[in-house]
Motif scaffolding. Structure first.
Motif, PDB file in Angstrom:
ATOM      1  N   MET A 188     -11.035 -15.332  -5.757  1.00  0.00           N
ATOM      2  CA  MET A 188      -9.697 -14.973  -6.200  1.00  0.00           C
ATOM      3  C   MET A 188      -8.790 -14.657  -5.019  1.00  0.00           C
ATOM      4  N   ASN A 189      -9.367 -14.510  -3.829  1.00  0.00           N
ATOM      5  CA  ASN A 189      -8.574 -14.291  -2.628  1.00  0.00           C
ATOM      6  C   ASN A 189      -7.532 -15.412  -2.503  1.00  0.00           C
ATOM      7  N   PRO A 190      -6.230 -15.070  -2.551  1.00  0.00           N
ATOM      8  CA  PRO A 190      -5.212 -16.141  -2.536  1.00  0.00           C
ATOM      9  C   PRO A 190      -5.224 -16.935  -1.243  1.00  0.00           C
ATOM     10  N   LEU A 191      -5.669 -16.337  -0.149  1.00  0.00           N
ATOM     11  CA  LEU A 191      -5.711 -17.067   1.111  1.00  0.00           C
ATOM     12  C   LEU A 191      -6.690 -18.234   1.042  1.00  0.00           C
ATOM     13  N   PHE A 192      -7.736 -18.076   0.257  1.00  0.00           N
ATOM     14  CA  PHE A 192      -8.707 -19.162   0.116  1.00  0.00           C
ATOM     15  C   PHE A 192      -8.041 -20.383  -0.524  1.00  0.00           C
ATOM     16  N   TYR A 193      -7.249 -20.135  -1.546  1.00  0.00           N
ATOM     17  CA  TYR A 193      -6.581 -21.254  -2.208  1.00  0.00           C
ATOM     18  C   TYR A 193      -5.559 -21.901  -1.285  1.00  0.00           C
ATOM     19  N   LEU A 194      -4.844 -21.094  -0.529  1.00  0.00           N
ATOM     20  CA  LEU A 194      -3.882 -21.658   0.417  1.00  0.00           C
ATOM     21  C   LEU A 194      -4.581 -22.510   1.468  1.00  0.00           C
ATOM     22  N   ALA A 195      -5.791 -22.110   1.843  1.00  0.00           N
ATOM     23  CA  ALA A 195      -6.541 -22.853   2.853  1.00  0.00           C
ATOM     24  C   ALA A 195      -7.133 -24.139   2.303  1.00  0.00           C
ATOM     25  N   GLN A 196      -6.988 -24.371   0.996  1.00  0.00           N
ATOM     26  CA  GLN A 196      -7.433 -25.627   0.408  1.00  0.00           C
ATOM     27  C   GLN A 196      -6.309 -26.350  -0.339  1.00  0.00           C
ATOM     28  N   ALA A 197      -5.067 -26.009  -0.013  1.00  0.00           N
ATOM     29  CA  ALA A 197      -3.911 -26.702  -0.605  1.00  0.00           C
ATOM     30  C   ALA A 197      -3.671 -27.970   0.201  1.00  0.00           C
TER      31      ALA A 197
ATOM     32  N   LEU B 262      -2.618   4.456   6.105  1.00  0.00           N
ATOM     33  CA  LEU B 262      -1.671   3.517   6.701  1.00  0.00           C
ATOM     34  C   LEU B 262      -2.381   2.406   7.455  1.00  0.00           C
ATOM     35  N   VAL B 263      -3.506   2.713   8.074  1.00  0.00           N
ATOM     36  CA  VAL B 263      -4.290   1.663   8.720  1.00  0.00           C
ATOM     37  C   VAL B 263      -4.761   0.649   7.680  1.00  0.00           C
ATOM     38  N   ASP B 264      -5.182   1.140   6.526  1.00  0.00           N
ATOM     39  CA  ASP B 264      -5.625   0.248   5.442  1.00  0.00           C
ATOM     40  C   ASP B 264      -4.473  -0.634   4.964  1.00  0.00           C
ATOM     41  N   VAL B 265      -3.278  -0.064   4.874  1.00  0.00           N
ATOM     42  CA  VAL B 265      -2.106  -0.839   4.459  1.00  0.00           C
ATOM     43  C   VAL B 265      -1.780  -1.916   5.491  1.00  0.00           C
ATOM     44  N   MET B 266      -1.707  -1.516   6.768  1.00  0.00           N
ATOM     45  CA  MET B 266      -1.329  -2.490   7.797  1.00  0.00           C
ATOM     46  C   MET B 266      -2.400  -3.553   8.005  1.00  0.00           C
ATOM     47  N   ALA B 267      -3.663  -3.178   7.855  1.00  0.00           N
ATOM     48  CA  ALA B 267      -4.735  -4.165   7.999  1.00  0.00           C
ATOM     49  C   ALA B 267      -4.654  -5.206   6.893  1.00  0.00           C
TER      50      ALA B 267
ATOM     51  N   THR C  83      -3.481  -3.664   0.352  1.00  0.00           N
ATOM     52  CA  THR C  83      -4.234  -3.008   1.409  1.00  0.00           C
ATOM     53  C   THR C  83      -5.482  -3.817   1.715  1.00  0.00           C
ATOM     54  N   GLU C  84      -6.141  -3.474   2.821  1.00  0.00           N
ATOM     55  CA  GLU C  84      -7.382  -4.174   3.146  1.00  0.00           C
ATOM     56  C   GLU C  84      -8.413  -3.973   2.049  1.00  0.00           C
ATOM     57  N   GLY C  85      -8.339  -2.842   1.358  1.00  0.00           N
ATOM     58  CA  GLY C  85      -9.247  -2.583   0.251  1.00  0.00           C
ATOM     59  C   GLY C  85      -8.882  -3.299  -1.035  1.00  0.00           C
ATOM     60  N   GLY C  86      -7.752  -4.038  -1.024  1.00  0.00           N
ATOM     61  CA  GLY C  86      -7.386  -4.844  -2.178  1.00  0.00           C
ATOM     62  C   GLY C  86      -6.425  -4.190  -3.156  1.00  0.00           C
ATOM     63  N   ARG C  87      -5.943  -2.980  -2.851  1.00  0.00           N
ATOM     64  CA  ARG C  87      -5.033  -2.272  -3.748  1.00  0.00           C
ATOM     65  C   ARG C  87      -3.582  -2.661  -3.466  1.00  0.00           C
ATOM     66  N   GLN C  88      -2.735  -2.507  -4.482  1.00  0.00           N
ATOM     67  CA  GLN C  88      -1.307  -2.685  -4.257  1.00  0.00           C
ATOM     68  C   GLN C  88      -0.823  -1.612  -3.282  1.00  0.00           C
ATOM     69  N   ILE C  89       0.154  -1.974  -2.430  1.00  0.00           N
ATOM     70  CA  ILE C  89       0.646  -1.012  -1.453  1.00  0.00           C
ATOM     71  C   ILE C  89       1.459   0.076  -2.158  1.00  0.00           C
ATOM     72  N   PRO C  90       1.640   1.235  -1.513  1.00  0.00           N
ATOM     73  CA  PRO C  90       2.281   2.371  -2.185  1.00  0.00           C
ATOM     74  C   PRO C  90       3.659   2.078  -2.754  1.00  0.00           C
ATOM     75  N   SER C  91       4.444   1.214  -2.108  1.00  0.00           N
ATOM     76  CA  SER C  91       5.808   0.971  -2.589  1.00  0.00           C
ATOM     77  C   SER C  91       5.875   0.005  -3.760  1.00  0.00           C
ATOM     78  N   TYR C  92       4.782  -0.654  -4.082  1.00  0.00           N
ATOM     79  CA  TYR C  92       4.819  -1.683  -5.119  1.00  0.00           C
ATOM     80  C   TYR C  92       5.228  -1.066  -6.460  1.00  0.00           C
ATOM     81  N   ASN C  93       6.183  -1.671  -7.112  1.00  0.00           N
ATOM     82  CA  ASN C  93       6.679  -1.232  -8.418  1.00  0.00           C
ATOM     83  C   ASN C  93       7.328   0.148  -8.395  1.00  0.00           C
ATOM     84  N   ALA C  94       7.805   0.594  -7.239  1.00  0.00           N
ATOM     85  CA  ALA C  94       8.543   1.855  -7.207  1.00  0.00           C
ATOM     86  C   ALA C  94       9.742   1.768  -8.147  1.00  0.00           C
ATOM     87  N   ALA C  95      10.013   2.860  -8.839  1.00  0.00           N
ATOM     88  CA  ALA C  95      11.062   2.868  -9.857  1.00  0.00           C
ATOM     89  C   ALA C  95      12.447   2.756  -9.236  1.00  0.00           C
ATOM     90  N   TYR C  96      13.382   2.347 -10.054  1.00  0.00           N
ATOM     91  CA  TYR C  96      14.774   2.229  -9.605  1.00  0.00           C
ATOM     92  C   TYR C  96      15.287   3.550  -9.034  1.00  0.00           C
TER      93      TYR C  96
END
Length: 575
Positions: A357-366, A105-110, A204-217
């Motif tokens: 590929m970090n999306p924040l980098f692109y936002l910082a140069q928009a 959870l720390v990894d997710v929140m970070a 997550t801070e490690g770059g993984r999708q969070i646990p809820s991503y793509n949870a089924a209907y």
């Protein structure tokens, strides 16, 4: 003295959109006991002549899940008239959680909320495992304003499924039954509902999708059934926005909510350019509500603002090897180094690393959407003041212009990256949306994104820019106050607050509207372990009152800590 507090001769803005009028408000035992002409005295009296008297503001979208544990002040929100916050949004939080899963959870929140891991490991006692125990920990604390919470999806999934949940494996029938039972229990213990996210950039801070991503209907449906079993509650949801628009992702949640009879509120953003995908989302809301649903789109009334700076999480050079060589220097030393011509030339000639590929980098140069943010912060800046336009005027590259602007104020300068909600370099579209009955204000994100976002001041912005300072399309003060008070209170199911009337909770603001002014965000180091965060204050709040106690006077916090945990839906007063 009949009353604990009397506010006299103020211009009362009732929170329902009614015409403001001059009158008094009497408070007894934390509740509004009289409105109109109050002849009896009070143990304390506030002369509000020429000032607005409003209900306290309700912020539906915050992340104070950690700060509400380690701090007795929930600022910036409480510095901007907010008296109730709802947390657990985006389906992230700290409970339920077994000891073995703290790091998950720390990894997710970070990663999702930009809260440094050391802040959480030092600041959280982890004296809970279940959601109920976490609620008890909140209940035991004392703070300036009230807090309420959703049951967050990602912790629930990991609690039930362990590593399988973190790895986003499909839930089994047994897993779903457990989630349903825990959701029922959470509502019975005071959760306002259930929150989830399937936003692709929530990683997550490690770059993984969070646990809820793509949870089924079926998973959304069974958790929703658990919420209904417990007595009902709100589903809060952050959708992804694929190329085809909102339809595929939103429909799943709308269908599940319809099946179990629950209301939904979801994050709606307006793209700065390209096809207006938000229109499809609004059409879906209209259709759902026309079929008996209860859906609100949640909108921030200004650009979703990425704060860019040398002392913050993001800057345009964050992935340049030549900048990274000096990134660890104290700010003053780094600024002195960056002012050397040879260093400037080397950084400006550099290229980002492969991790760009970090999306924040692109936002910082928009560059077309990035603007200097001054001492009187302008959140609807002229396109001519963008970094791109300023660079053209100077005959330099946008990177060089950004470099020079970030060295202003001895490196404390901040650039506003208007990431969204700024269609055509204007807030006109946002203005249309916030006037709709199926839209609610939110997305301030207080308590999170400590080094990237400082949008929790949007209540003050609404009352300055949208009601007073904007050249056109201004909102009446009564309507703006309604959008900050009774509307979010109704959406959250908090019927005891958000209006000035006898029997309602005495959460109030006394505001000098003419003097109301936002200050520039500043960096502070008051988190656990000396962690850094952005804070923002304002002038013009003469008093903010929670349960009849003054928590702030003229922008200065008092020692009062009347804030409590709100457990579950609160009925409106019957008299």
């Amino acid at each position: 003295m009949t009353y604990d507090l009397v506010i006299r001769n103020g211009t009362i803005v009732d929170g329902l959109g009614g015409e403001p009028y001059v009158g008094d408000v009497g408070v007894r035992d934390g509740v509004i006991a009289a409105v109109g002409e109050v002849s009896e005295g009070g143990a304390r009296e506030i002369d509000a002549t020429g000032l607005l008297v409003t209900p306290g503001f309700v912020d539906l979208h915050t992340h104070y899940d950690g700060q509400a544990i380690w701090s007795d002040r929930l600022n910036p929100s409480s510095a901007h008239g907010v008296t109730t916050v709802v947390m657990g949004n985006c389906g992230v939080g700290f409970a339920p959680c077994r000891a073995a899963d703290h790091d998950v959870l720390v990894d997710v929140m970070a990663g999702v909320e930009d809260i440094p891991g050391v802040v959480m490991t030092d600041g959280l006692p982890w004296t809970w495992e279940t959601f109920g125990e976490y609620m008890d920990a909140l209940d035991a604390g004392r703070r300036d304003i009230d807090v309420a919470a959703y049951l967050p999806h990602s912790p629930l999934r990991v609690y039930v499924m362990g590593q399988r949940g973190a790895d986003r494996e499909p839930a089994t029938a047994e897993d779903l039954a457990k989630m349903r039972a825990l959701a029922k229990e959470a509502v019975e213990l005071g959760a306002l509902g259930f929150a989830s996210s399937r936003l692709a950039t929530h990683r997550t801070e490690g770059g993984r999708q969070i646990p809820s991503y793509n949870a089924a209907y079926d998973e959304i449906l069974e958790i929703g059934r658990g919420i209904a079993d417990g007595g009902g509650g709100l589903i809060q949801f952050v959708p992804d926005i694929p190329a085809g628009g909102y339809q595929p992702v939103l429909q799943q949640v709308f269908d599940a909510a319809s099946d179990v009879g629950l209301p939904v509120t979801f994050t709606l953003v307006v793209g700065n350019a390209g096809d207006p995908l938000w229109e499809d989302a609004v059409t879906m809301v209209e259709k759902a509500n026309g079929s008996g649903g209860e859906v609100t789109a949640q909108v921030l009334p200004r650009p979703i603002g990425l704060m860019i700076g040398l002392d913050l999480t993001v800057n345009p050079f964050m992935l340049y090897p030549s900048y990274r060589e000096i990134a660890g220097l104290p700010l003053a030393e780094r600024v002195a180094t960056m002012r050397r011509p040879e260093v400037r030339a080397r950084i400006l000639a550099d290229k980002p690393t492969e991790t760009a590929m970090n999306p924040l980098f692109y936002l910082a140069q928009a560059w077309d959407w990035i603007f200097p943010l001054g001492d009187n912060p302008d959140y609807e800046p002229d396109a001519a003041n963008s970094i791109a336009a300023r660079a053209r005027a100077r005959g330099v590259s946008p990177l060089a212009e950004a470099y020079d602007r970030l060295l202003d104020d001895d490196g404390h300068a901040i650039l506003l990256g208007a990431m969204a909600n700024f269609q055509g370099a204007s807030l006109d579209t946002v203005g249309e949306l916030i006037r709709r009955d199926d839209v609610v204000l939110g997305l301030g994100d207080g308590g999170a994104h400590y080094g990237m976002i400082c949008d929790a001041s949007y209540s003050t912005y609404l009352l300055t820019h949208w009601t007073r300072d904007r050249a056109s399309g201004r909102l009446p003060v009564a309507e703006a106050v309604r959008e900050l008070t009774s509307v979010p209170a109704r959406v959250a199911g908090l019927g005891d607050r958000g209006r000035i009337a006898v029997g309602y909770k005495a959460d109030l603001n006394v505001i000098d509207h003419g003097r109301l002014r936002l200050h520039k965000p500043v960096v502070t180091h008051d988190l656990p372990a000396g962690g850094r965060r952005l804070d923002q204050t304002a002038d013009g709040y003469v008093a903010t009152i929670v349960s009849g106690e003054v928590i702030s006077e003229n922008g200065v916090p008092t020692s009062a800590r009347p804030g409590r945990l709100v457990r579950g839906h609160q009925p409106a007063p019957t008299s």
